[in-house]
Design a protein around this motif. Structure first.
Motif, mmCIF file in Angstrom:
data_model
loop_
_atom_site.group_PDB
_atom_site.id
_atom_site.type_symbol
_atom_site.label_atom_id
_atom_site.label_comp_id
_atom_site.label_asym_id
_atom_site.label_seq_id
_atom_site.Cartn_x
_atom_site.Cartn_y
_atom_site.Cartn_z
ATOM 1 N N VAL A 249 0.835 -1.207 0.000
ATOM 2 C CA VAL A 249 0.000 0.000 0.000
ATOM 3 C C VAL A 249 0.874 1.263 0.000
ATOM 4 N N GLN A 250 2.044 1.168 0.576
ATOM 5 C CA GLN A 250 3.059 2.254 0.651
ATOM 6 C C GLN A 250 2.702 3.347 1.652
ATOM 7 N N SER A 251 1.432 3.824 1.656
ATOM 8 C CA SER A 251 1.057 4.887 2.590
ATOM 9 C C SER A 251 -0.441 4.800 2.873
ATOM 10 N N GLY A 252 -0.832 5.285 4.051
ATOM 11 C CA GLY A 252 -2.266 5.290 4.385
ATOM 12 C C GLY A 252 -2.928 6.583 3.987
ATOM 13 N N SER A 253 -2.186 7.489 3.348
ATOM 14 C CA SER A 253 -2.747 8.792 2.988
ATOM 15 C C SER A 253 -2.987 8.872 1.478
ATOM 16 N N SER A 254 -4.231 9.177 1.106
ATOM 17 C CA SER A 254 -4.554 9.292 -0.334
ATOM 18 C C SER A 254 -3.746 10.407 -0.988
ATOM 19 N N LYS A 258 -1.328 9.759 -4.218
ATOM 20 C CA LYS A 258 -1.419 10.520 -5.466
ATOM 21 C C LYS A 258 -0.034 11.067 -5.850
ATOM 22 N N LEU A 259 0.667 11.600 -4.836
ATOM 23 C CA LEU A 259 2.016 12.125 -5.127
ATOM 24 C C LEU A 259 2.951 11.008 -5.611
ATOM 25 N N MET A 260 2.691 9.797 -5.126
ATOM 26 C CA MET A 260 3.532 8.648 -5.536
ATOM 27 C C MET A 260 3.150 8.111 -6.913
ATOM 28 N N ASN A 261 2.009 8.587 -7.426
ATOM 29 C CA ASN A 261 1.468 8.060 -8.694
ATOM 30 C C ASN A 261 1.083 6.581 -8.566
ATOM 31 N N ARG A 262 0.424 6.235 -7.438
ATOM 32 C CA ARG A 262 0.047 4.838 -7.211
ATOM 33 C C ARG A 262 -1.244 4.452 -7.938
ATOM 34 N N LYS A 263 -1.980 5.418 -8.465
ATOM 35 C CA LYS A 263 -3.164 5.149 -9.305
ATOM 36 C C LYS A 263 -4.362 4.578 -8.537
ATOM 37 N N HIS A 264 -4.356 4.694 -7.202
ATOM 38 C CA HIS A 264 -5.567 4.345 -6.431
ATOM 39 C C HIS A 264 -5.522 5.169 -5.151
ATOM 40 N N ASN A 265 -6.708 5.300 -4.505
ATOM 41 C CA ASN A 265 -6.688 5.992 -3.215
ATOM 42 C C ASN A 265 -6.940 4.984 -2.092
#
Ligand code: SAM
Ligand code: SF4
Length: 430
Positions: A249-254, A258-265
């Motif tokens: 998941v990398q982070s619990g913050s949407s 978004k800053l990571m460009n993970r493509k989901h919230n």
């Protein structure tokens, strides 16, 4: 994946007369298979080269090849920096190693082989039997990545997404099962993005699930965006698919996602977890976290902690953000190092507590363990339960390859300790 690649490199070099050895002083060839995901990997390679040089100061120089993602990322720079290196070979070119060794034996020039020949690589590998006979074996089904998370080097070192043909994978799986493997771990940088003609990852799992001599199936690593409904359904329909999913998941913050460009919230991530639990009430999760990503403030970090506490990941891999050259995030203003270190400490403390609580609840409970090997110089056997936890039991009987019920008596940070249920012991003796 490097473990799978290393095993395949060993299968390849046998063709030109090279075999693995534990005698590091007598070896004719060193192959350092490297990872570039975080900093320090490159320096580790040069440290290793220094050690090899020292060992061989008064002996004939061994052939030295650097393979893997450090070789891909640093290629000609490495050949410049250390004259001791004979060749750099990227992760999509390692099928060329036998030819490279022959060239070096014939005193040809240094070799820089960092093309993305992924189709050719698997065609070549397909013609060489996979000799791996581990009880639990890796099997690469997909490589590379098109997602371009802003922190990650994988799209640059492993190249674009590529899925191996379905039949090629099945034929390799059958070889592994014939060699004695009881568990297959399907591998890919984005394993659930697997897509070959009409076949998806769920088709591979369904097929493997029907093989009598295979006990367990796992897959890793998945991207949340590719957790499609057919794959989620497989967790209900395939009894051999293990109930642990590694879902980074990398982070619990949407905001950070978004800053990571993970493509989901984060809501979408939680929805996937909910669906999986609905399909399999026993499923548990593990995850990867990046702490101190550029832009992460106290509020974002607290969201990561809350997520950890809500999901209760039974295993988590957490690292401070490491700027990787050439990635978009490498140019961003970093979070203060001391703050990142403090956050990592807090995060890991909570993660350890969750893990300990989970492990305490396993005491005196029955768990099914697939035994992988006897431990060196001891009458003890090592195996894993369905959730991937390491389990050790004492036994005078050979347990290798057996799937048995174990009662857990104790645990430490890394291992559960138990004993075989008596009724099963009789079966083992029989
Ligand atoms: N494809 C998988 C996914 O998207 O979840 C992850 C594969 S990556 C090879 C493995 C893990 O390394 C990531 O999940 C991430 O947590 C970590 N990682 C990658 N780049 C990193 C960086 N620059 N700094 C810190 N951790 C990093
Ligand atoms: Fe790296 Fe995974 Fe993101 Fe691909 S999806 S860029 S492998 S972290």
């Amino acid at each position: 994946m490097n473990e799978y690649d290393s095993d395949r490199i060993l299968d390849l070099v046998k063709k030109v007369g090279y075999f693995p050895t534990k005698n590091v002083l007598e070896t004719d060839c060193y192959i350092l298979n490297t990872c570039h995901i975080r900093e320090k990997a490159t320096e580790k390679v040069y440290d290793d080269i220094g050690r090899i040089k020292k060992k061989f100061r008064d002996k004939k120089k061994p052939i030295l090849l650097i393979t893997g993602c450090v070789a891909q990322a640093e290629s000609s720079e490495m050949l410049e920096r250390s004259k001791y290196i004979d060749g750099v070979i990227g992760p999509q070119s390692y099928h060329s190693i036998p030819d490279v060794i022959k060239k070096i034996e014939n005193k040809k020039n240094k070799v820089n082989n960092t093309e993305f020949d992924v189709v050719e690589k698997f065609d070549k590998l397909n013609s060489i039997p996979n000799k791996n006979s581990k009880i639990s074996s890796f099997l690469t089904i997909q490589e590379g990545c098109d997602k371009f998370c802003h922190f990650c080097v994988v799209p640059y070192t492993r190249g674009p997404e590529y899925s191996r043909p379905f039949q090629q994978i099945i034929s390799e799986a059958k070889q592994l099962i014939a060699n004695g493997s009881k568990e297959i771990i399907l591998l890919g940088q984005n394993v659930n993005a697997y897509n070959h003609k009409k076949y998806r990852l769920s088709d591979l799992i369904n097929e493997l699930n029907s093989y009598d001599d295979l006990y367990r199936i796992r897959y890793t690593t998945s991207h949340p965006k590719d957790m499609t409904d057919d794959l989620i359904e497989a967790h209900k329909n395939c009894n051999k698919l293990m109930p642990l999913l590694h879902l980074p998941v990398q982070s619990g913050s949407s905001k950070i996602l978004k800053l990571m460009n993970r493509k989901h919230n984060i809501e979408e991530y939680l929805e996937i977890i909910k669906k999986l639990k609905k399909n399999n009430e026993f499923i548990k999760f593990s995850s990867d976290f990046i702490i101190g990503y550029p832009g992460e403030n106290e509020d974002d970090f607290n969201k990561t902690l809350s997520l950890m506490k809500d999901i209760k990941f039974i295993n988590s891999f957490s690292f401070i953000f490491s700027p990787r050259p050439g990635t978009p995030a490498s140019n961003l203003k970093t979070v203060d190092t001391e703050i990142s270190k403090e956050r990592l400490k807090i995060f890991q403390k909570i993660s350890d507590e969750i893990k300990e609580d989970y492990r305490k609840k396993l005491i005196n409970k029955k768990t099914e363990v697939l035994f992988e090997n006897k431990m060196k110089n001891q009458e003890k056997y090592f195996g894993r339960d369905k959730y991937g936890n390491s389990v050790v039991v004492e036994s005078k009987i050979d347990l290798t390859g057996k799937n048995l019920d174990v009662k857990i008596n104790n645990f430490n940070r890394s291992t559960l300790f138990g004993e075989i249920f008596l009724n099963k012991n009789r079966e083992v003796a029989a």
